[in-house]
Design an enzyme around this catalytic site. Structure first.
Site, PDB file in Angstrom:
ATOM      1  CG  ASN A  94     -28.303 -29.933  36.835  1.00  0.00           C
ATOM      2  OD1 ASN A  94     -29.190 -30.572  36.277  1.00  0.00           O
ATOM      3  ND2 ASN A  94     -27.472 -29.161  36.170  1.00  0.00           N
ATOM      4  CG  ASP A 101     -37.259 -17.335  41.793  1.00  0.00           C
ATOM      5  OD1 ASP A 101     -38.456 -17.089  42.013  1.00  0.00           O
ATOM      6  OD2 ASP A 101     -36.610 -16.768  40.884  1.00  0.00           O
ATOM      7  CE  LYS A 155     -24.259 -31.366  40.319  1.00  0.00           C
ATOM      8  NZ  LYS A 155     -24.093 -31.897  38.971  1.00  0.00           N
ATOM      9  NE  ARG A 190     -35.969  -4.927  29.109  1.00  0.00           N
ATOM     10  CZ  ARG A 190     -37.123  -5.361  28.584  1.00  0.00           C
ATOM     11  NH1 ARG A 190     -37.328  -5.231  27.289  1.00  0.00           N
ATOM     12  NH2 ARG A 190     -38.060  -5.902  29.342  1.00  0.00           N
ATOM     13  CE  LYS A 191     -32.464 -12.483  25.750  1.00  0.00           C
ATOM     14  NZ  LYS A 191     -32.152 -13.606  24.849  1.00  0.00           N
TER      15      LYS A 191
END
Lengths: 240, 248
Positions: free
Chosen positions: A183, A161, A185, A206-207
């Site tokens: 994910n 993050d 691994k 805005r994404k």
């Protein structure tokens, strides 16, 4: 969906592109020159080697510092305390600004910087502004354990993050995390060093769509892959 | 069958990343694998231990919301079969008498290493939480009160701290519901910020168990359910722990 996101906004990774002297939050994203030229009190920069850094981490740090010499890469300083008394600009983004001024917040500190040297998150982020990607060097310490001997999935999620936030902020300025998908691994041995390569895949209004991989120092082991969606905060939205 | 083998290879690291792992395939018998009943798992992993501090108990930092909801669930442990899951400083304390599968046991841990969600010792400063598990429905409720050391945006909990606690609650639920051990996938959608010091309630459900994988979901919201903080889902790999033999 966007409206519900903006209702309780969260821009984890500070506000890049702010004017000189303007509010600085968890300064993971402030370029070095801005930090030292405008701050009255110099806050310690935690994104620098300390005795708890392993040889691997120091070596990588030096390699990337070399890359910074020609200006293509830049190291992001990192502050321990969120400077609540300076977060004027943040208040415009929040529903209830009074929450930000609450008592007892002076003891608050940025989650990823609240540990003694070596016990928690030891990390440094390097930005490549032209290529819109970041590299985060991360050494997870003994207080981040999940299964005995391994790094907690939540600690990896936190660092992903952080890395994503820096990456998204290059293009988006003040951003907040909407989604993370990770994910796993292979489990990461505790106290080892990993490298998180993040990049911006797509920008739609805005994404901001980002992706990353988490690898060992020699790049031979892929520990995890992740994608994320970040939203650029809208300065025009009022706080109520 | 092939998929299971592949997953084990992935976990084991066919690049030889787990030192000391001489066996590539775990010794599990598909017929009896994960046959431990939830009741036996609960009794195995939820033992209160007198010598080890249990953090899943009220302390002076718990706000009135957290306390009252805690007591509601405590009542349910007496009447409705809910179990209060003890919480120790390290997961090593949870698996006393057992050891990790060979592939994961090569990395030894030290006794002063800490579970991430119990990393901050000072009451009220970090993760204050308690998990209640309902064995018959394979679901959990976690009461979470984030302290100032979990701050992200000023006044609010860092998203990573919530992600960590959801993963931890998933982990305990998966373990008790069917020996789920390793997170394979974690997905979280943030909706609203959690103010520091307030109570967030995590509702976790096991949605499906299939092909050695457990699928869990979580909704995190305010006590009155008026504010949804986040929604998450996770996939866990089932792996059996082995009993520690008396000769080590």
């Amino acid at each position: 969906m966007l409206r519900s996101c903006t209702a309780g906004l969260r821009s984890l990774w500070a506000l890049r592109g702010r004017r000189e002297g303007a509010a600085r939050l968890s300064a993971d994203l402030q370029p070095a020159r801005r930090l030292f030229s405008t701050e009255k009190a110099v806050h310690k920069d935690w994104a620098l080697p300390n005795p708890s850094w392993s040889k691997d981490l120091k070596l990588l740090f030096d390699q990337f510092m070399k890359k910074c010499e020609d200006g293509s890469w830049e190291r992001l300083p990192s502050c321990k305390h969120t400077c609540t008394y300076k977060s004027e600009d943040f208040k415009t983004y929040f529903l209830d600004p009074q929450l930000v001024e609450g008592e007892g917040l002076s003891q608050a500190q940025l989650f990823t910087r609240g540990f003694e040297d070596g016990l928690g998150f030891e990390y440094v982020i390097f930005n490549n502004n032209d290529e819109k990607r970041t590299v985060c060097l991360f050494q997870g310490g003994p207080y981040l354990q999940g299964i005995p001997g391994f790094l907690h999935g939540g600690a990896i999620a936190t660092m992903i993050d952080v890395a994503f936030g820096s990456c998204a902020a290059i293009s988006g300025g003040a951003v907040m995390t909407a989604n993370l998908n990770i994910n796993f691994k292979r489990p990461v041995p505790l106290c080892s060093v990993v490298v998180i390569h993040s990049q911006l895949d797509k920008l739609e209004g805005r994404k901001l769509f980002v992706s990353c991989n988490v690898r060992s120092v020699d790049e031979k082991t892929l520990y995890s892959e992740a994608t994320g969606l970040f939203i650029k905060l809208d300065p025009k939205k009022s706080s109520t | 069958m092939l998929r299971r083998g592949f997953q084990m290879a992935v976990i084991l690291g066919h690049h030889g990343t787990l030192p000391g792992a001489t066996h590539l395939l775990p010794r599990f018998n598909p017929a009896s694998a994960f046959g431990s009943s939830t009741e036996s798992l609960v009794s195995r992993f939820c033992q209160e231990m007198t010598k080890t501090k249990n953090y899943a108990l009220p302390n002076a930092s718990w706000g009135p919301d957290m306390l009252s909801l805690y007591h509601e669930f405590l009542e349910k442990t007496k009447t409705d079969g809910w179990v209060r899951v003890p919480s120790f400083r390290s997961n090593r304390d949870h698996i006393r008498g057992f050891k990790l599968p060979l592939e994961l046991s090569a990395n030894s841990d030290k006794s002063d290493w800490r579970l991430f969600t119990r990393c901050i010792e000072r009451e009220g400063q970090g993760f204050e939480y308690v998990i209640f598990f309902q064995p018959s429905e394979k679901k959990s409720v976690c009461l979470f009160q984030p302290g100032p050391c979990l701050e992200g945006v000023p006044g609010f909990a860092h998203g990573g701290s919530l992600a960590a606690l959801i993963d931890e609650t998933f982990s305990k639920t998966a373990c008790l519901s069917g020996e789920g051990l390793l997170t394979l996938n974690f997905n979280i959608r943030f909706k609203n910020l959690i103010p520091l010091g307030s109570l967030a309630v995590l509702n976790v459900n096991v949605e499906k168990i299939e092909d050695q994988k457990m699928y869990l979901s979580c909704v995190t919201q305010s006590r009155d359910q008026q504010t949804v903080y986040a929604k998450a889902s996770g996939t866990f790999l089932q792996m059996q722990l082995e009993e520690e033999s008396s000769q080590q």
